[in-house]
Scaffold this motif. Structure first.
Motif, PDB file in Angstrom:
ATOM      1  N   TRP A 190       0.833  -1.190   0.000  1.00  5.35           N
ATOM      2  CA  TRP A 190       0.000   0.000   0.000  1.00  5.35           C
ATOM      3  C   TRP A 190       0.873   1.249   0.000  1.00  5.35           C
ATOM      4  CZ3 TRP A 190      -4.952   1.704  -0.408  1.00  5.35           C
ATOM      5  CH2 TRP A 190      -5.958   0.720  -0.508  1.00  5.35           C
ATOM      6  N   LEU A 191       0.467   2.240  -0.809  1.00  8.27           N
ATOM      7  CA  LEU A 191       1.210   3.480  -0.983  1.00  8.27           C
ATOM      8  C   LEU A 191       0.269   4.675  -0.924  1.00  8.27           C
ATOM      9  CD1 LEU A 191       3.031   2.323  -4.247  1.00  8.27           C
ATOM     10  CD2 LEU A 191       4.094   2.414  -1.989  1.00  8.27           C
ATOM     11  N   HIS A 192       0.778   5.779  -0.399  1.00  2.00           N
ATOM     12  CA  HIS A 192       0.106   7.056  -0.619  1.00  2.00           C
ATOM     13  C   HIS A 192       0.372   7.505  -2.046  1.00  2.00           C
ATOM     14  CE1 HIS A 192      -0.213  11.476  -0.691  1.00  2.00           C
ATOM     15  NE2 HIS A 192      -1.110  11.340   0.267  1.00  2.00           N
ATOM     16  N   ALA A 193       1.630   7.395  -2.472  1.00  2.00           N
ATOM     17  CA  ALA A 193       2.073   7.596  -3.859  1.00  2.00           C
ATOM     18  C   ALA A 193       2.098   9.052  -4.308  1.00  2.00           C
ATOM     19  CB  ALA A 193       1.243   6.748  -4.834  1.00  2.00           C
ATOM     20  N   ASP A 194       1.961   9.989  -3.376  1.00  2.00           N
ATOM     21  CA  ASP A 194       2.087  11.402  -3.759  1.00  2.00           C
ATOM     22  C   ASP A 194       2.532  12.220  -2.545  1.00  2.00           C
ATOM     23  OD1 ASP A 194       2.041  13.547  -5.503  1.00  2.00           O
ATOM     24  OD2 ASP A 194      -0.099  13.955  -5.225  1.00  2.00           O
ATOM     25  N   LEU A 195       3.624  11.785  -1.919  1.00  2.00           N
ATOM     26  CA  LEU A 195       4.076  12.437  -0.692  1.00  2.00           C
ATOM     27  C   LEU A 195       4.896  13.683  -1.021  1.00  2.00           C
ATOM     28  CD1 LEU A 195       4.954   9.371   1.565  1.00  2.00           C
ATOM     29  CD2 LEU A 195       2.961  10.898   1.719  1.00  2.00           C
ATOM     30  N   MET A 196       4.196  14.687  -1.528  1.00  2.00           N
ATOM     31  CA  MET A 196       4.771  15.995  -1.813  1.00  2.00           C
ATOM     32  C   MET A 196       4.574  16.896  -0.590  1.00  2.00           C
ATOM     33  SD  MET A 196       5.876  15.564  -4.856  1.00  2.00           S
ATOM     34  CE  MET A 196       6.187  17.232  -5.451  1.00  2.00           C
ATOM     35  N   SER A 209      -0.721  15.462   9.830  1.00  2.00           N
ATOM     36  CA  SER A 209      -1.685  14.833   8.928  1.00  2.00           C
ATOM     37  C   SER A 209      -1.071  14.667   7.552  1.00  2.00           C
ATOM     38  CB  SER A 209      -2.956  15.687   8.800  1.00  2.00           C
ATOM     39  OG  SER A 209      -3.593  15.860  10.042  1.00  2.00           O
ATOM     40  N   VAL A 210      -1.600  13.708   6.811  1.00  2.00           N
ATOM     41  CA  VAL A 210      -1.279  13.515   5.404  1.00  2.00           C
ATOM     42  C   VAL A 210      -2.588  13.601   4.637  1.00  2.00           C
ATOM     43  CG1 VAL A 210      -0.283  11.975   3.679  1.00  2.00           C
ATOM     44  CG2 VAL A 210       0.704  12.062   5.981  1.00  2.00           C
ATOM     45  N   ILE A 211      -2.609  14.379   3.571  1.00  2.00           N
ATOM     46  CA  ILE A 211      -3.843  14.617   2.834  1.00  2.00           C
ATOM     47  C   ILE A 211      -3.681  14.181   1.375  1.00  2.00           C
ATOM     48  CG2 ILE A 211      -4.527  16.482   4.369  1.00  2.00           C
ATOM     49  CD1 ILE A 211      -3.605  18.486   2.248  1.00  2.00           C
ATOM     50  N   ASP A 212      -4.762  14.301   0.631  1.00  2.47           N
ATOM     51  CA  ASP A 212      -4.818  14.025  -0.803  1.00  2.47           C
ATOM     52  C   ASP A 212      -4.294  12.634  -1.141  1.00  2.47           C
ATOM     53  OD1 ASP A 212      -5.101  14.074  -3.495  1.00  2.47           O
ATOM     54  OD2 ASP A 212      -4.128  16.000  -3.810  1.00  2.47           O
ATOM     55  N   PHE A 213      -5.168  11.644  -0.947  1.00  2.00           N
ATOM     56  CA  PHE A 213      -4.829  10.251  -1.212  1.00  2.00           C
ATOM     57  C   PHE A 213      -5.295   9.815  -2.604  1.00  2.00           C
ATOM     58  CE2 PHE A 213      -4.011  10.392   3.211  1.00  2.00           C
ATOM     59  CZ  PHE A 213      -3.368   9.221   3.614  1.00  2.00           C
TER      60      PHE A 213
END
Length: 291
Positions: A190-196, A209-213
Motif C-alpha cells: 500500500w502506498l500514498h504515492a504522492d508524498l509531496m 496529517s497527510v492529505i490528498d490520497f
C-alpha cells in the motif's frame, strides 16, 4: 476539459446538496495542487472539487478507502463528512471533509527535520504494512521503465530551457543507471504515492496529517520515498532510510522516481505554479548533488 469553479458555484452546490450547511462562509483556499479546487466551508470543513474528470475518480476512491485506512495510520487523514454528487451545476463527484489544522512544510525551512524524518518513516511503514484486499493499483506504482519515455522527453525539454541551469547530462546518467536496478519483486504494498510537501501538514515541526490520497493504491514501495529528496536535508534523509530499512535497489528506484517527477514537473509548471516548480528545482539539486 476542466471545470469552471468559483465561490458562487460552491455556495449553490452546498445549499442544494447539504442544506444543513447552507449559509456558512465559503472562501477559496490557496493551494498549489493541480487536481482539486479547495474551499473553506465555515471554520471546521473544507470542500474539494476536482478540476478534471480524472480527479473525480480520485474523489470516489478516497471515499471508499480512507475510512478503512484511517485507524491503521499514525497521522490524521481526511475524513469525508459529505459526499457531493454530480448534477446540472457540476459534472463530477465532490466531497466535504473535516478541516485539518497544520502548515505545509518547505524544504530548507524545517524546524525539526530529524523528528519529521521519523514521523514520515512511521507513516510510510504503516502504509506498507496495511493488509486490505481488493486495492487499486497506485498511480505511480508500476515498473520504473514505465516512466522512461516521459523522463527522457522532459530532459530534452529542459535542454531547451537553459535559464533553468539543469545539468541534463547528469540527470540522464542518474536515470539510466537507475533503470539497471532490479524491479520490485515482492508483493505490491500500500502506498500514498504522492508524498509531496503540499500533501503534508505539520504542527510545531512534526507530521500531523497527510492529505490528498488520490494516487493511493498498491505497488513498488520506492514510490513513497519521495520526501527523502523533495523535503528532507541529507542527515534527515539518512534517518528516514535507516528507520525504513530500505535496500539499495529500492532506494535507487525511489531516488530516480523522485527525479523523474521533478524533471517532468519543472517545464510544465515553471510559468503557472511557482511552488511546484521550486520544489522540482530543489529535488533536482538534491538528487544531483555529490553523495
Amino acid at each position: 476539459m476542466g471545470a469552471r469553479i468559483d465561490d458562487d458555484l460552491v455556495r449553490r452546490l452546498v445549499a442544494e446538496q447539504f442544506p444543513q450547511w447552507a449559509g456558512l462562509p465559503v472562501e477559496r483556499f490557496p493551494s498549489g495542487g493541480t487536481v482539486n479546487a479547495v474551499y473553506r466551508l465555515g471554520e471546521d470543513m473544507v470542500v474539494r472539487l476536482p478540476l478534471t474528470q480524472g480527479g473525480a475518480a480520485d474523489v470516489e476512491m478516497e471515499r471508499e478507502w480512507l475510512p478503512r485506512l484511517a485507524d491503521r495510520l499514525p497521522t490524521g487523514v481526511p475524513e469525508v463528512l459529505g459526499a457531493g454528487g454530480a448534477g446540472e451545476r457540476f459534472p463530477w463527484a465532490w466531497s466535504v471533509y473535516r478541516w485539518l489544522e497544520g502548515d505545509h512544510p518547505e524544504a530548507g525551512a524545517l524546524s525539526e527535520p530529524l523528528r519529521l524524518a521519523e514521523d514520515l518513516a512511521a507513516f510510510v511503514a504503516a502504509m506498507w504494512s496495511v493488509d486490505l484486499p481488493g486495492a487499486p493499483a497506485a498511480y505511480r506504482g508500476g515498473p520504473l521503465a514505465s516512466l522512461d519515455a516521459g523522463t527522457r522527453a522532459a530532459i530534452e525539454r529542459l535542454r531547451g530551457i537553459p535559464d533553468e541551469g539543469v545539468d541534463c547530462d547528469a540527470a540522464l546518467a542518474v536515470w539510466e543507471a537507475a533503470l539497471g536496478t532490479p524491479d520490485w519483486d515482492g508483493p505490491p504494498v500500500w502506498l500514498h504515492a504522492d508524498l509531496m510537501p503540499g500533501n503534508l501538514l505539520l504542527d510545531a515541526g512534526r507530521l500531523a496529517s497527510v492529505i490528498d490520497f488520490g494516487c493511493m493504491g498498491v505497488g513498488d514501495p520506492a514510490c513513497d520515498l519521495f520526501p527523502a529528496w523533495n523535503l528532507l536535508p541529507p542527515d534527515a534523509r539518512e534517518a528516514f532510510r535507516t528507520r525504513l530499512g530500505v535496500d539499495g535497489a529500492t532506494w535507487a528506484r525511489g531516488r530516480a522516481r523522485t527525479l523523474s517527477q521533478a524533471l517532468i514537473a519543472l517545464p510544465d509548471h515553471r510559468g503557472s505554479n511557482p511552488g511546484m516548480a521550486e520544489n522540482a528545482r530543489h529535488v533536482i539539486r538534491a538528487v544531483l548533488a555529490p553523495e
